[in-house]
Motif scaffolding. Structure first.
Motif, PDB file in Angstrom:
ATOM      1  N   GLN A   1       0.826  -1.205   0.000  1.00 15.01           N
ATOM      2  CA  GLN A   1       0.000   0.000   0.000  1.00 15.01           C
ATOM      3  C   GLN A   1       0.862   1.257   0.000  1.00 15.01           C
ATOM      4  O   GLN A   1       0.543   2.236  -0.673  1.00 15.01           O
ATOM      5  N   ARG A   2       1.963   1.214   0.731  1.00 13.02           N
ATOM      6  CA  ARG A   2       2.867   2.370   0.798  1.00 13.02           C
ATOM      7  C   ARG A   2       3.446   2.674  -0.592  1.00 13.02           C
ATOM      8  O   ARG A   2       3.619   3.847  -0.961  1.00 13.02           O
ATOM      9  N   LEU A   3       3.759   1.614  -1.342  1.00 12.90           N
ATOM     10  CA  LEU A   3       4.288   1.813  -2.693  1.00 12.90           C
ATOM     11  C   LEU A   3       3.246   2.495  -3.571  1.00 12.90           C
ATOM     12  O   LEU A   3       3.566   3.422  -4.328  1.00 12.90           O
ATOM     13  N   TRP A   4       1.999   2.052  -3.471  1.00 13.11           N
ATOM     14  CA  TRP A   4       0.945   2.661  -4.300  1.00 13.11           C
ATOM     15  C   TRP A   4       0.688   4.107  -3.894  1.00 13.11           C
ATOM     16  O   TRP A   4       0.471   4.963  -4.752  1.00 13.11           O
ATOM     17  N   ASP A   5       0.738   4.386  -2.601  1.00 10.06           N
ATOM     18  CA  ASP A   5       0.604   5.771  -2.146  1.00 10.06           C
ATOM     19  C   ASP A   5       1.768   6.623  -2.644  1.00 10.06           C
ATOM     20  O   ASP A   5       1.586   7.799  -2.998  1.00 10.06           O
ATOM     21  N   PHE A   6       2.954   6.031  -2.655  1.00  2.87           N
ATOM     22  CA  PHE A   6       4.138   6.728  -3.165  1.00  2.87           C
ATOM     23  C   PHE A   6       3.935   7.119  -4.620  1.00  2.87           C
ATOM     24  O   PHE A   6       4.231   8.253  -5.027  1.00  2.87           O
ATOM     25  N   TYR A   7       3.426   6.181  -5.427  1.00  2.00           N
ATOM     26  CA  TYR A   7       3.180   6.468  -6.833  1.00  2.00           C
ATOM     27  C   TYR A   7       2.237   7.664  -6.999  1.00  2.00           C
ATOM     28  O   TYR A   7       2.457   8.530  -7.856  1.00  2.00           O
ATOM     29  N   ARG A   8       1.198   7.693  -6.197  1.00  2.00           N
ATOM     30  CA  ARG A   8       0.202   8.754  -6.330  1.00  2.00           C
ATOM     31  C   ARG A   8       0.783  10.100  -5.893  1.00  2.00           C
ATOM     32  O   ARG A   8       0.455  11.139  -6.464  1.00  2.00           O
TER      33      ARG A   8
ATOM     34  N   VAL B   1       3.881  10.989  -6.233  1.00  2.00           N
ATOM     35  CA  VAL B   1       4.857  11.437  -7.239  1.00  2.00           C
ATOM     36  C   VAL B   1       4.220  12.441  -8.192  1.00  2.00           C
ATOM     37  O   VAL B   1       4.867  13.404  -8.621  1.00  2.00           O
ATOM     38  N   ARG B   2       2.951  12.263  -8.525  1.00  2.00           N
ATOM     39  CA  ARG B   2       2.270  13.174  -9.442  1.00  2.00           C
ATOM     40  C   ARG B   2       1.978  14.523  -8.805  1.00  2.00           C
ATOM     41  O   ARG B   2       1.743  15.506  -9.506  1.00  2.00           O
ATOM     42  N   GLU B   3       1.967  14.562  -7.471  1.00  2.00           N
ATOM     43  CA  GLU B   3       1.577  15.785  -6.772  1.00  2.00           C
ATOM     44  C   GLU B   3       2.766  16.612  -6.291  1.00  2.00           C
ATOM     45  O   GLU B   3       2.659  17.832  -6.136  1.00  2.00           O
ATOM     46  N   GLU B   4       3.895  15.951  -6.041  1.00  2.00           N
ATOM     47  CA  GLU B   4       5.045  16.661  -5.492  1.00  2.00           C
ATOM     48  C   GLU B   4       5.902  17.241  -6.613  1.00  2.00           C
ATOM     49  O   GLU B   4       6.170  16.571  -7.606  1.00  2.00           O
TER      50      GLU B   4
ATOM     51  N   ILE C   1       9.792  16.614 -16.607  1.00  2.00           N
ATOM     52  CA  ILE C   1       9.758  15.358 -15.868  1.00  2.00           C
ATOM     53  C   ILE C   1       8.415  15.189 -15.161  1.00  2.00           C
ATOM     54  O   ILE C   1       7.831  14.100 -15.158  1.00  2.00           O
ATOM     55  N   LEU C   2       7.896  16.247 -14.579  1.00  2.00           N
ATOM     56  CA  LEU C   2       6.595  16.156 -13.919  1.00  2.00           C
ATOM     57  C   LEU C   2       5.502  15.869 -14.940  1.00  2.00           C
ATOM     58  O   LEU C   2       4.574  15.096 -14.675  1.00  2.00           O
ATOM     59  N   GLN C   3       5.614  16.463 -16.118  1.00  2.00           N
ATOM     60  CA  GLN C   3       4.650  16.181 -17.184  1.00  2.00           C
ATOM     61  C   GLN C   3       4.701  14.705 -17.568  1.00  2.00           C
ATOM     62  O   GLN C   3       3.664  14.075 -17.814  1.00  2.00           O
ATOM     63  N   LEU C   4       5.904  14.152 -17.591  1.00  2.00           N
ATOM     64  CA  LEU C   4       6.088  12.740 -17.930  1.00  2.00           C
ATOM     65  C   LEU C   4       5.361  11.837 -16.930  1.00  2.00           C
ATOM     66  O   LEU C   4       4.720  10.854 -17.309  1.00  2.00           O
ATOM     67  N   VAL C   5       5.435  12.175 -15.657  1.00  2.00           N
ATOM     68  CA  VAL C   5       4.776  11.382 -14.617  1.00  2.00           C
ATOM     69  C   VAL C   5       3.259  11.408 -14.794  1.00  2.00           C
ATOM     70  O   VAL C   5       2.580  10.411 -14.545  1.00  2.00           O
ATOM     71  N   HIS C   6       2.724  12.535 -15.228  1.00  2.00           N
ATOM     72  CA  HIS C   6       1.278  12.628 -15.445  1.00  2.00           C
ATOM     73  C   HIS C   6       0.866  11.872 -16.710  1.00  2.00           C
ATOM     74  O   HIS C   6      -0.227  11.299 -16.762  1.00  2.00           O
TER      75      HIS C   6
END
Length: 433
Positions: free
Chosen positions: A319-326, A328-331, A391-396
């Motif tokens: 669950q922590r990994l999935w929260d981390f992924y989410r 990444v798009r916000e930070e 890079i942030l655009q890439l994550v989105h």
């Protein structure tokens, strides 16, 4: 960042039979790298012959009537060559490094590799070697999780094929099958001769004409089909395992427009010290290992994440990994963070360029996939030009919280992370997924 790079010149020539020759010539280098990169791999195999590309790779070193394996190996050793071969999903590559004065002899030996006899007396020996490789993958951590995850993620697409094949397919392959597959896929039109280091290109072309000029085209052309990534979460109980292993694949961008930014993204997020995954999981002692990497194939690419932890922490870490992924798009991507990543990637590029075999592999890989060449200096300029916004655009554009997640270990069940786009499937390690 300022690096003093050796002067180099990129050269290209095509023989009348279609064999391409490319070289990055360095007049000040201390070695020469040579390789034959053949555009055939696991994705090109029919199901009954699964693993045959890798089998061919093993068998070409058994030589032919003129150069049987003992003579071939002695010849490589006599010139002090560091030589090897590797098969992957897209290609089979035969490569070596020698002192500059020995490259003509080394090229002749590469030519002998492309004239295999597939001697029957050596066939069973190599079959046993490959079957042992398959058994090791199944019996040792992470218990073939990568093959299983790839097969599920790619579904019916040939990129999901196993490089080693199965016990059944490898046991069934015969010498005539190897001959037929080689003749149908190995030819002047599916191979590229690559060189790097202190080598005269005109001399290389002249020598290659003598050795490979009579090599006929085979006419093989790979069909490129779109990948439809599968959304699956799969739990595979493995009694006796002491750790829980995770492997996650998610879609990634293909083509030059994005892969430099992808390098930087993986450096920022990666599990090595300094990356976000390291501080999220390794530094607080939640996992034993975590890693993130990028795989580029012809027509497709994936992000891959692996994680190993104690079974008692598996569900929390999942669950922590999935929260981390989410998150990444916000930070935001901080400028200092990007600068560190650029330093890491740039240093890696320069250091790899000093190793003839590593530089050879990079040049050959890029040429087979997209017929592209970039000098180290050009790559460094491209790295320097990437912005935090890109890079942030890439994550989105390519979010991590999707794709296929496989876990292997002692746990018989595990809840899917919140917001995972698929239900849990439980399989045995012998299931076809």
């Amino acid at each position: 960042m300022h690096f003093k790079l050796r002067p180099s010149q990129f050269c290209r020539h095509r023989l009348a039979n279609g064999l391409e020759i490319i070289a990055e010539c360095h007049p000040e280098a201390y070695a020469v790298g040579l390789g034959l990169f053949v555009s055939v791999g696991a994705r090109d195999e029919p199901s009954p012959w699964a693993g045959i590309s890798h089998f061919v790779e093993h068998m070409v070193f058994k030589g032919n009537a003129q150069f049987p394996s003992e003579r071939l190996n002695d010849a490589f050793e006599r010139i002090g060559a560091l030589y090897n071969a590797i098969t992957d999903e897209d290609s089979t590559n035969y490569f070596l490094a020698v002192l500059p004065e020995y490259w003509p002899e080394a090229l002749e030996l590469l030519g002998q590799l492309m004239q295999p006899d597939f001697p029957p007396d050596q066939l069973e020996l190599e079959r046993r070697v490959i079957l042992e490789e398959i058994r090791m993958d199944e019996d040792e951590p992470p218990y073939n999780a990568e093959d299983i995850c790839r097969r599920i993620f790619f579904g019916d697409h040939p990129l999901g094929n196993s490089i080693l094949g199965s016990k059944q397919s490898v046991a069934a392959i015969q010498a005539q099958d190897l001959h037929s597959y080689f003749q149908a896929h190995y030819g002047a039109d599916t191979a590229v001769l690559v060189a790097t280091g202190r080598i005269n290109f005109d001399e290389l072309v002249a020598k290659a004409e003598k050795i490979f000029g009579g090599w006929s085209p085979c006419g093989y052309r790979r069909q490129i089909h779109p990948v439809v990534p599968q959304q699956r979460f799969v739990v595979i109980p493995k009694p006796g395992s002491h750790q829980q292993y995770f492997l996650h694949l998610a879609p990634a961008p293909t083509g030059l427009a994005d892969w430099v930014a992808v390098w930087l993204l993986t450096a920022i997020l990666g599990g090595q010290e300094g990356g976000r995954l390291h501080w999220e999981f390794v530094d607080p002692g939640l996992v034993e290992t975590v890693d993130l990497w990028f795989e580029e194939h012809q027509g497709a690419a994936v992000f891959a994440v692996s994680m190993t932890c104690e079974p008692t922490l598996a569900e929390e870490n999942c669950q922590r990994l999935w929260d981390f992924y989410r998150r990444v798009r916000e930070e935001p991507i901080h400028p200092q963070e990007l600068e560190w990543a650029k330093n890491k990637v740039s240093s890696g590029l320069v250091l790899a360029s000093e190793l003839s075999v590593q530089r050879l592999a990079n040049i050959g890989h890029d040429w087979l996939l997209e017929r592209r060449y970039y000098s180290v200096a050009e790559l460094l300029e491209m790295v320097a030009a990437v912005s935090p916004e890109r890079i942030l655009q890439l994550v989105h554009e390519y979010p991590f919280d999707c794709g296929t997640l496989v876990t292997v270990g002692p746990l018989e069940e595990l809840s899917a992370p919140a917001h995972f786009p698929a239900e849990v499937t439980v399989l045995s390690t012998t299931s076809g997924a």
